[in-house]
Enzyme design. Structure first.
Site, PDB file in Angstrom:
ATOM      1  N   HIS A  66     -24.640 -16.205  -4.073  1.00 15.77           N
ATOM      2  CA  HIS A  66     -24.611 -15.175  -5.119  1.00 15.77           C
ATOM      3  C   HIS A  66     -23.381 -15.334  -6.031  1.00 15.77           C
ATOM      4  O   HIS A  66     -22.791 -14.344  -6.472  1.00 15.77           O
ATOM      5  CB  HIS A  66     -24.622 -13.759  -4.527  1.00 15.77           C
ATOM      6  CG  HIS A  66     -25.873 -13.420  -3.770  1.00 15.77           C
ATOM      7  ND1 HIS A  66     -26.936 -12.754  -4.330  1.00 15.77           N
ATOM      8  CD2 HIS A  66     -26.226 -13.665  -2.486  1.00 15.77           C
ATOM      9  CE1 HIS A  66     -27.890 -12.595  -3.426  1.00 15.77           C
ATOM     10  NE2 HIS A  66     -27.487 -13.142  -2.301  1.00 15.77           N
ATOM     11  N   ASN A 139     -31.726  -7.159  -2.447  1.00 12.33           N
ATOM     12  CA  ASN A 139     -32.280  -8.214  -3.306  1.00 12.33           C
ATOM     13  C   ASN A 139     -33.463  -7.668  -4.084  1.00 12.33           C
ATOM     14  O   ASN A 139     -33.920  -6.557  -3.822  1.00 12.33           O
ATOM     15  CB  ASN A 139     -32.767  -9.387  -2.445  1.00 12.33           C
ATOM     16  CG  ASN A 139     -31.641 -10.322  -2.016  1.00 12.33           C
ATOM     17  OD1 ASN A 139     -30.565 -10.337  -2.612  1.00 12.33           O
ATOM     18  ND2 ASN A 139     -31.900 -11.102  -0.986  1.00 12.33           N
ATOM     19  N   HIS A 331     -20.071  -4.962   1.132  1.00 10.71           N
ATOM     20  CA  HIS A 331     -20.084  -5.139   2.590  1.00 10.71           C
ATOM     21  C   HIS A 331     -21.156  -4.220   3.175  1.00 10.71           C
ATOM     22  O   HIS A 331     -21.107  -3.001   2.977  1.00 10.71           O
ATOM     23  CB  HIS A 331     -18.695  -4.789   3.138  1.00 10.71           C
ATOM     24  CG  HIS A 331     -18.595  -4.835   4.632  1.00 10.71           C
ATOM     25  ND1 HIS A 331     -19.413  -5.609   5.415  1.00 10.71           N
ATOM     26  CD2 HIS A 331     -17.750  -4.202   5.492  1.00 10.71           C
ATOM     27  CE1 HIS A 331     -19.091  -5.447   6.683  1.00 10.71           C
ATOM     28  NE2 HIS A 331     -18.094  -4.591   6.762  1.00 10.71           N
TER      29      HIS A 331
HETATM   30 FE1  HDD Z   1     -25.900 -11.802   1.712  1.00  6.59          FE
HETATM   31  C1  HDD Z   1     -23.531 -11.976  -0.685  1.00  6.59           C
HETATM   32  C2  HDD Z   1     -27.883  -9.884  -0.359  1.00  6.59           C
HETATM   33  C3  HDD Z   1     -28.459 -11.907   4.019  1.00  6.59           C
HETATM   34  C4  HDD Z   1     -23.854 -13.339   3.882  1.00  6.59           C
HETATM   35  N1  HDD Z   1     -25.746 -11.091  -0.157  1.00  6.59           N
HETATM   36  C5  HDD Z   1     -24.680 -11.263  -0.990  1.00  6.59           C
HETATM   37  C6  HDD Z   1     -24.913 -10.599  -2.224  1.00  6.59           C
HETATM   38  C7  HDD Z   1     -26.146 -10.008  -2.146  1.00  6.59           C
HETATM   39  C8  HDD Z   1     -26.660 -10.315  -0.835  1.00  6.59           C
HETATM   40  C9  HDD Z   1     -26.836  -9.198  -3.201  1.00  6.59           C
HETATM   41  C10 HDD Z   1     -23.973 -10.592  -3.423  1.00  6.59           C
HETATM   42  C11 HDD Z   1     -23.054  -9.418  -3.380  1.00  6.59           C
HETATM   43  C12 HDD Z   1     -22.202  -9.392  -4.620  1.00  6.59           C
HETATM   44  O1  HDD Z   1     -22.766  -9.198  -5.710  1.00  6.59           O
HETATM   45  O2  HDD Z   1     -21.001  -9.595  -4.481  1.00  6.59           O
HETATM   46  N2  HDD Z   1     -27.822 -11.110   1.777  1.00  6.59           N
HETATM   47  C13 HDD Z   1     -28.404 -10.247   0.870  1.00  6.59           C
HETATM   48  C14 HDD Z   1     -29.654  -9.764   1.413  1.00  6.59           C
HETATM   49  C15 HDD Z   1     -29.825 -10.344   2.634  1.00  6.59           C
HETATM   50  C16 HDD Z   1     -28.661 -11.185   2.868  1.00  6.59           C
HETATM   51  C17 HDD Z   1     -30.568  -8.783   0.711  1.00  6.59           C
HETATM   52  C18 HDD Z   1     -30.930 -10.192   3.619  1.00  6.59           C
HETATM   53  C19 HDD Z   1     -31.620  -9.103   3.741  1.00  6.59           C
HETATM   54  N3  HDD Z   1     -26.132 -12.530   3.585  1.00  6.59           N
HETATM   55  C20 HDD Z   1     -27.246 -12.465   4.377  1.00  6.59           C
HETATM   56  C21 HDD Z   1     -26.951 -13.010   5.680  1.00  6.59           C
HETATM   57  C22 HDD Z   1     -25.635 -13.399   5.653  1.00  6.59           C
HETATM   58  C23 HDD Z   1     -25.150 -13.098   4.330  1.00  6.59           C
HETATM   59  C24 HDD Z   1     -27.942 -13.100   6.828  1.00  6.59           C
HETATM   60  C25 HDD Z   1     -24.801 -14.043   6.710  1.00  6.59           C
HETATM   61  C26 HDD Z   1     -25.017 -13.977   7.988  1.00  6.59           C
HETATM   62  N4  HDD Z   1     -24.045 -12.584   1.597  1.00  6.59           N
HETATM   63  C27 HDD Z   1     -23.373 -13.120   2.633  1.00  6.59           C
HETATM   64  C28 HDD Z   1     -21.936 -13.460   2.318  1.00  6.59           C
HETATM   65  C29 HDD Z   1     -21.830 -13.021   0.828  1.00  6.59           C
HETATM   66  C30 HDD Z   1     -23.225 -12.508   0.528  1.00  6.59           C
HETATM   67  C31 HDD Z   1     -21.529 -14.841   2.652  1.00  6.59           C
HETATM   68  C32 HDD Z   1     -21.285 -14.011  -0.169  1.00  6.59           C
HETATM   69  C33 HDD Z   1     -20.311 -13.266  -1.033  1.00  6.59           C
HETATM   70  C34 HDD Z   1     -20.137 -12.001  -0.367  1.00  6.59           C
HETATM   71  O3  HDD Z   1     -20.941 -11.934   0.729  1.00  6.59           O
HETATM   72  O4  HDD Z   1     -19.375 -11.114  -0.696  1.00  6.59           O
HETATM   73  O5  HDD Z   1     -21.100 -12.741   3.134  1.00  6.59           O
END
Ligand code: HDD
Length: 678
Positions: A66, A139, A331
């Protein structure tokens, strides 16, 4: 000066002396201090060193997923209807307004990648509630690729550019992605959504958002319910067509970011209704046979209706992209009393990841102190020190119990608004295994496909054919065809045809329910606020007709932009029009409809022909007033659906235009244009 009268940094650099970071006023920032005009620079030049050092460290790591995003401030107003299921004040109290910051994003691309690529979109909302921050990190697709968060690095490694050459950027049309999803078939449902029109939204304003997981809501008496969150855009759910998405990626890579900012700037504030599907929390974590802990499944809206509980309005653009959009840290563990998590193994892993990832991205544990992340309610934690600490804490006892600070801070029970977890029984053997109910990977993808209209199905087939067509490894394509055969024989056969490969046969036809809510094609015209109509004109054109048109559509929040052969002003008689685009700077993707003003001199200028033909191909309303010859010159069939020709700009003409805009596309025209365009 005492600590109390130190001026707060305003960040506003207008009308003030330039200083160093230490506040020393500067007479010159263009020349380094040198030993003579032609001599080397001197080490003692503190301004040169500070300026270059800071510049060298201006970038921070982009988000691991993202990375590309755009955001806006707004307000959430509760209807009060959620009071029966949650004690969270911001949802339960009728009329309560809560400030929000919302960041939309693509998943796979780097921070500088194009907006309109085929991908899932993030829809992350930070509610600054009076009980603390609540983040709904969702999402625009209601299901996820994987059932267990431990697979997240796998799916992302497969979807990101391939590791040898780092191509392709921001798209899933490559071997590693299809290799993974064809082997890991729980991804099939998400893949179906991503290959559908949902993968290329018209704008952030026309996307649905989903919390994906089931959450546990707790009411004032401690009663619980399981819910799924839905954001429904007031502007309707609409998408680009594939060729538009591709053109936009080159012509205007900021297409969605610009659209969001310009709509807000123009006062066409994007709005969504927040809704919940409420399910019984009876200990089974399931509803009508659907496992609510499985994030690859939806609960059809026909089975459990979405009940509206509040409204979100985005009304302010960020003033600093970096300070706000880049530094905002979402978070899934930012919860407030009345909202709790479930055992969904995807959600459980997320609870770890979001806090952890910020340590690298934002350089230490004090990122909640950044202005965009700060709660709007009092904070009184016992977290101390660390990189970039900005709070000057007082007191000497950041521990409990203590006597030296009088025992403070004190603890809050439920009656004081403390976050008291609802007791929930947890037992079981430590195993690495999924329940059997997670095993069906194909019924809901089949339901999704069969719930789409024929044009949406055609788009889906084309997307699969395109993406698999970009793969080089034959075995990967064949394996994905075997997956599609499990979903639907017709879908599989058409994709196989396009790839020139045999379709696997012999799969049983699945009996699945149809869910009309899954289709986004509308039959009743929706609102047109924020829509753009491009009007081509020249000095001979009926400029007063443009004024009439503008008045008629402006009332509804839509906008008219004049396109002319050259910039400046158009003047005809006593009428004038400012030229907003020239044939060189205009491209059809920017407009929801393209008209040619009556009286405009017919021309075969290829740029005009392209503008009209693209709009025609992309099923947008087009039209003119006068004799229509200029459209004929461009090869447009005046009798085709959605081609509006009238003698003058009158009520009937503007009504027909508004109706066509409200339907988003002229779907009836689809069969007249080549399938590869739409
Ligand atoms: Fe995630 C970012 C949505 C599963 C780990 N995720 C991130 C963002 C969105 C989502 C919208 C961007 C947030 C922003 O604008 O800063 N992610 C989802 C949705 C998921 C999902 C809807 C499933 C239902 N994500 C998911 C899993 C993991 C992550 C299973 C890890 C185990 N996601 C992350 C992250 C991020 C992230 C690595 C990258 C940047 C951040 O968090 O701040 O932690």
């Amino acid at each position: 000066m005492t600590a109390t009268n130190v001026p707060e940094p305003t960040g506003d650099q207008r009308d003030r002396f330039l200083t160093t970071a230490q506040g020393v006023r500067l007479p010159d920032t263009d020349h380094s201090l040198k030993a003579g005009e032609r001599g080397p620079s001197l080490l003692e030049d503190f301004h040169l060193r500070e300026k270059i050092t800071h510049f060298d460290h201006e970038r921070i790591p982009e988000r691991v997923v993202h990375a590309r995003g755009a955001a806006a401030h707004g307000v959430f107003t509760a209807y009060g209807s959620a009071a029966s299921v949650t004690r969270a004040h911001f949802l339960a109290e009728k009329g309560r307004e809560t400030p929000v910051f919302v960041r939309f994003s693509t998943v796979l691309g780097s921070r500088g990648s194009a907006d309109t690529v085929r991908d899932t979109r993030g829809f992350a909302v930070k509610f600054y509630t009076e009980q603390g921050n609540f983040d709904l990190v969702g999402n625009n697709i209601p299901v996820f690729f994987i059932q267990d968060g431990i697979k997240f690095p796998d799916v992302i490694h497969a979807g990101k550019p391939q590791p040898d050459l780092e191509i392709p950027q921001a798209q899933s049309a490559h071997d590693t992605f299809w290799d993974f999803v064809s082997l890991h078939t729980e991804a099939t449902h998400h893949v179906m959504w991503a290959m559908s029109d949902r993968g290329i939204p018209r704008s952030y304003r026309t996307m649905e958002g989903f919390g994906v997981h089931a959450f546990r809501l707790v009411d004032a008496e401690g009663g619980t319910a399981l819910v799924k969150f839905h954001w429904k855009p007031v502007a309707g759910v609409h998408s680009l067509v594939w060729e538009e998405a591709q053109i936009a990626a080159g012509v205007d890579p900021d297409f969605h970011r610009r659209d969001l900012a310009e709509a807000i700037e123009a006062g066409a504030f994007p709005e969504w209704e927040l809704g919940i599907q409420v399910m019984l929390d009876d200990g089974t974590d399931s509803c009508e046979g659907i496992d609510l802990l499985d994030p690859t499944k939806i609960v059809p809206e026909e089975l459990v209706p979405v009940q509206p509980i509040g409204r979100l309005r985005l009304d302010r653009n960020p003033t600093s992209y970096f300070a706000e959009t880049e530094q905002v840290a979402f978070h899934t563990g930012n919860l407030v009393p009345g909202i709790e998590v479930t055992n969904d193994p995807l959600m459980q892993a997320r609870l770890f990841s979001y806090l952890d990832t910020q340590l690298t991205r934002l350089g230490g544990p004090n990122f909640p102190q950044l202005p965009i992340n700060r709660p709007h309610c009092p904070v009184n934690d016992m977290l101390r020190d660390g990189m970039h600490q900005t709070v000057v804490h007082t007191g000497i006892a950041p521990y409990r119990p203590n006597s030296l600070d009088g025992g403070a801070p004190v603890l809050a029970g439920a009656q004081d608004g403390g976050y008291v977890q609802t007791p929930r029984r947890i037992e079981g053997n430590a195993v690495r295994a999924n329940p059997a109910s997670f095993e069906d990977h194909f019924s809901q993808p089949a339901m999704f496909y069969r719930s789409l209209t024929p044009i949406e199905r055609a788009h889906l087939v084309e997307a699969f054919t395109f993406e698999l067509g970009k793969c080089c490894v034959q075995a990967v394509k064949e394996r994905e065809l075997a997956v599609l055969a499990q979903v639907d024989a017709e879908l599989c056969a058409q994709v196989a045809d396009g790839l020139g490969l045999p379709a696997p046969t012999g799969q049983p036809v699945r009996a699945v329910p149809i869910s009309p809510a899954l289709s986004q094609v509308v039959t009743e015209p929706g609102p047109v606020a924020g829509r753009r109509i491009g009007v081509v004109a020249d000095a001979a054109a009926d400029l007063s007709g443009i004024t009439k048109l503008r008045k008629a559509v402006q009332k509804l929040g839509a906008e008219v932009l004049v396109i002319a052969p050259a910039g400046g002003m158009l003047k005809h008689g006593r009428s004038e029009q400012v030229v907003e685009r020239t044939l060189l700077t205009a491209r059809s993707i920017e407009f929801d409809a393209v008209l040619v003003a009556g009286g405009t001199v017919p021309t075969r200028d290829i740029k005009l022909v392209l503008l009209l033909q693209e709009a025609f191909r992309h099923l947008k309303p087009i039209g003119t007033w006068g004799d229509g010859e200029i459209l004929l010159e461009a090869g447009i069939d005046l009798d085709a659906p959605g081609v509006l020709v009238a003698g003058a700009v009158d009520r009937a003409f503007t009504d027909a235009l508004v109706t066509a805009l409200g339907l988003h596309r002229v779907w009836d025209r689809a069969e007249l244009v080549t399938s590869s365009a739409v």
